[in-house]
Motif scaffolding. Structure first.
Motif, PDB file in Angstrom:
ATOM      1  N   TRP A 120      -3.881  26.583 -32.720  1.00 58.45           N
ATOM      2  CA  TRP A 120      -3.212  25.461 -32.980  1.00 58.45           C
ATOM      3  C   TRP A 120      -3.890  24.657 -34.286  1.00 58.45           C
ATOM      4  N   LEU A 155      -3.953  21.285 -36.282  1.00 63.59           N
ATOM      5  CA  LEU A 155      -3.613  19.600 -36.317  1.00 63.59           C
ATOM      6  C   LEU A 155      -4.157  18.971 -37.297  1.00 63.59           C
ATOM      7  N   THR A 210      -4.782  10.209 -33.954  1.00 63.36           N
ATOM      8  CA  THR A 210      -4.545  10.632 -35.402  1.00 63.36           C
ATOM      9  C   THR A 210      -3.751   9.484 -36.025  1.00 63.36           C
TER      10      THR A 210
END
Length: 421
Positions: free
Chosen positions: A62, A64, A359
Motif C-alpha cells: 500500500w 500512502l 493525513t
C-alpha cells in the motif's frame, strides 16, 4: 537514492483525496509528485517516465502519504532525557505568547526515528499546557539535521490552555490564574492588549498635534516610536487570522469557553484534545471548529479525562466535525498514531475518515495542505510504502520518502529500521 526521478509502481495507491488505485504508479520528479497513474499506464522509460527513472516495486504493498500528527511535543520533550530534555512550558508567567517552540526542538530526539518507523513524516510541535498562553507552535517534518531543515511553517499556531493545568500550576503558587475564570481573564486581557497594540501601530496618533479638525494631515505620525512588543505581536498574528489559536481544552464547559472567547475576538480556533467535545458536538460543528482529538490510548489520569472515550472520533465525525487524531507524544508514543486511528475505527469511525484524520485533516489544520496530506501532482513526495493496510495492526511501514528521498527502510533480516537520507 537521489531525488531526481523515481516511480513507485504496482501498489495500492491511496491518495486520500480520491479513490484508491490498485496497481497504481506514483511518479516523483525533483522531490515533487509529478503524476499519479492507473495500472493501464505504459511505464517504459521515455514514455511517461523521464529517462533514468528509478523504479521502486510496490506490488502487493500500500502506498500512502506520510501520516501527520497535528499535536505533539516531539523534539521539545525528548524521549529518555528526563528533566534535561523537557522544554515545553515556560512557567515564569501566565502569558508566554512570545516564546517559539521552534527554539526548543532537538532534531536528535530519538522520537523522530520512532515517527518514521510508524509512517509519521510530519508533526505539529506545541508548547505545553501549563500556561493560559503557552507560545507559538511549529509544523515540521520528522527528519533533518537542523530545525531549519525540518520546518514547514513556523509559527503554525498559538498555544493556549484552559482547565486543570494552568489552574493547578498557578493556583499552587497562589498566583493568577488560580481558577477557570482567572484563566479566561488572563486570555481576554492579553487579547485586548494585543488589539490595542495593533490599532495604535497601524493608526498611530500624533500626540503633539492639535486634534481639532482644522489640523489634519495625510501624513500624521506619532512623535514617538513605540517599541516592538514580541508578546503582543504574536497575539496579533492570531487576531489577524494569520495563524490559528490552538486551544487545549478537555471538559465540555472549557470547550464552550473556548468557543465563547473565539467568537468575541474573531480568531480561527482549533480545539486540541477535545475529550468531551462529543457531548456538545452539534455546537462545535455549528461553529466550524476542527478538533485534534486525543490522546485516545491513555488512562483517565485526571478529572478532565473521566469521560474519555475511544468512540469520540466517530461521534464527532458523524456530527460533521472535522477531526484529526493525535498521540500528544510523548503521552502516547508517536509511532502509535495509526493504531490510535485503528482503535477509533473499531469503535465506529469510518476507515476512510480515519485515514483523513491522520493525513489531509491535520495538514489543513497546520496550514501545510498545499504541500502534504494527500498524493496529488504538485505536492511534496512525502510517501510511505506499507506492507498492507496500515489500519491492520500487523502491517508495518516498510519504506518512507521525504521530498522523494528515502529516509527509512525496514530491514526484515535484522528486524529493525534503517535510517538514511
Amino acid at each position: 537514492m537521489d531525488n531526481n526521478s523515481i516511480a513507485i509502481t504496482g501498489g495500492r495507491v491511496v491518495p486520500i483525496e480520491g479513490d484508491p488505485i490498485d496497481g497504481g504508479t506514483v511518479i516523483v520528479t525533483g522531490g515533487t509528485i509529478s503524476a499519479v497513474l492507473g495500472p493501464e499506464a505504459a511505464l517504459e522509460p521515455g514514455s511517461v517516465l523521464p529517462p533514468g527513472t528509478t523504479i521502486v516495486d510496490a506490488a502487493g504493498k500500500w502506498v500512502l502519504p506520510g501520516f501527520i500528527d497535528a499535536h505533539t511535543h516531539l523534539g521539545a520533550y525528548e524521549d529518555g532525557m528526563g528533566w534535561a530534555g523537557t522544554d515545553t512550558n515556560e512557567l515564569t508567567g501566565p502569558n508566554q505568547a512570545q516564546v517559539r517552540v521552534v527554539d526548543a526542538i532537538n532534531p536528535a530526539d530519538i522520537g523522530f526515528r520512532d515517527a518514521l518507523s510508524g509512517g509519521v513524516l510530519a508533526v505539529n510541535v506545541n508548547p505545553g499546557s501549563g500556561n493560559p498562553i503557552g507560545g507559538q507552535t511549529a509544523a515540521i517534518r520528522c527528519w533533518g539535521r537542523t530545525v531549519e531543515d525540518m520546518v514547514l511553517r513556523a509559527p503554525s499556531g498559538l498555544k493556549s490552555a484552559l482547565g486543570e493545568n494552568p489552574k493547578r500550576n498557578y493556583g499552587n503558587r497562589n498566583e493568577t490564574p488560580a481558577t477557570r475564570l482567572g484563566t479566561a481573564s488572563v486570555i481576554r486581557s492579553a487579547l485586548a492588549a494585543a488589539a490595542d497594540y495593533l490599532e495604535e501601530r497601524d493608526h498611530p496618533r500624533d500626540s503633539s498635534a492639535d486634534r481639532s479638525d482644522t489640523v489634519r494631515s495625510d501624513t500624521v505620525r506619532s512623535d514617538t516610536v513605540r517599541k516592538r512588543d514580541l508578546k503582543l505581536e504574536a497575539l496579533g498574528l492570531a487576531l489577524r487570522r494569520e495563524i490559528p489559536w490552538r486551544q487545549h481544552a478537555h471538559r465540555a464547559d472549557d470547550i464552550a469557553t473556548a468557543l465563547r472567547i473565539a467568537a468575541e475576538f474573531g480568531y480561527d480556533l482549533v480545539l486540541d484534545h477535545g475529550t468531551e467535545a462529543y457531548l456538545i458536538a452539534d455546537k462545535v460543528a455549528a461553529a466550524g471548529v476542527p478538533v485534534v482529538i486525543g490522546p485516545l490510548l491513555t488512562a483517565r489520569s485526571k478529572v478532565e479525562l473521566r469521560n474519555r472515550s475511544i468512540a469520540s472520533p466517530g461521534m464527532l465525525a458523524a456530527a460533521g466535525v472535522t477531526i484529526a487524531i493525535t498521540t500528544d507524544h510523548p503521552v502516547v508514543p508517536i509511532h502509535f498514531l495509526v493504531h490510535s486511528a485503528t482503535f477509533a475505527v473499531r469503535e465506529g469511525l469510518d476507515p476512510a475518515q480515519a485515514l483523513r484524520a491522520i493525513t489531509i485533516n491535520p495538514a489543513r489544520i497546520m496550514g501545510v495542505d498545499g504541500r502534504l496530506g494527500s498524493i496529488e501532482p504538485g505536492k511534496d513526495a512525502d510517501l510511505v510504502i506499507w506492507s498492507g493496510d496500515p489500519l491492520d495492526v500487523m502491517s508495518r511501514a516498510e519504506r518512507a520518502f521525504i521530498g522523494g528521498v528515502q529516509v527509512y527502510e525496514y530491514d526484515y533480516a535484522r528486524r529493525e529500521g534503517v535510517f538514511t537520507g
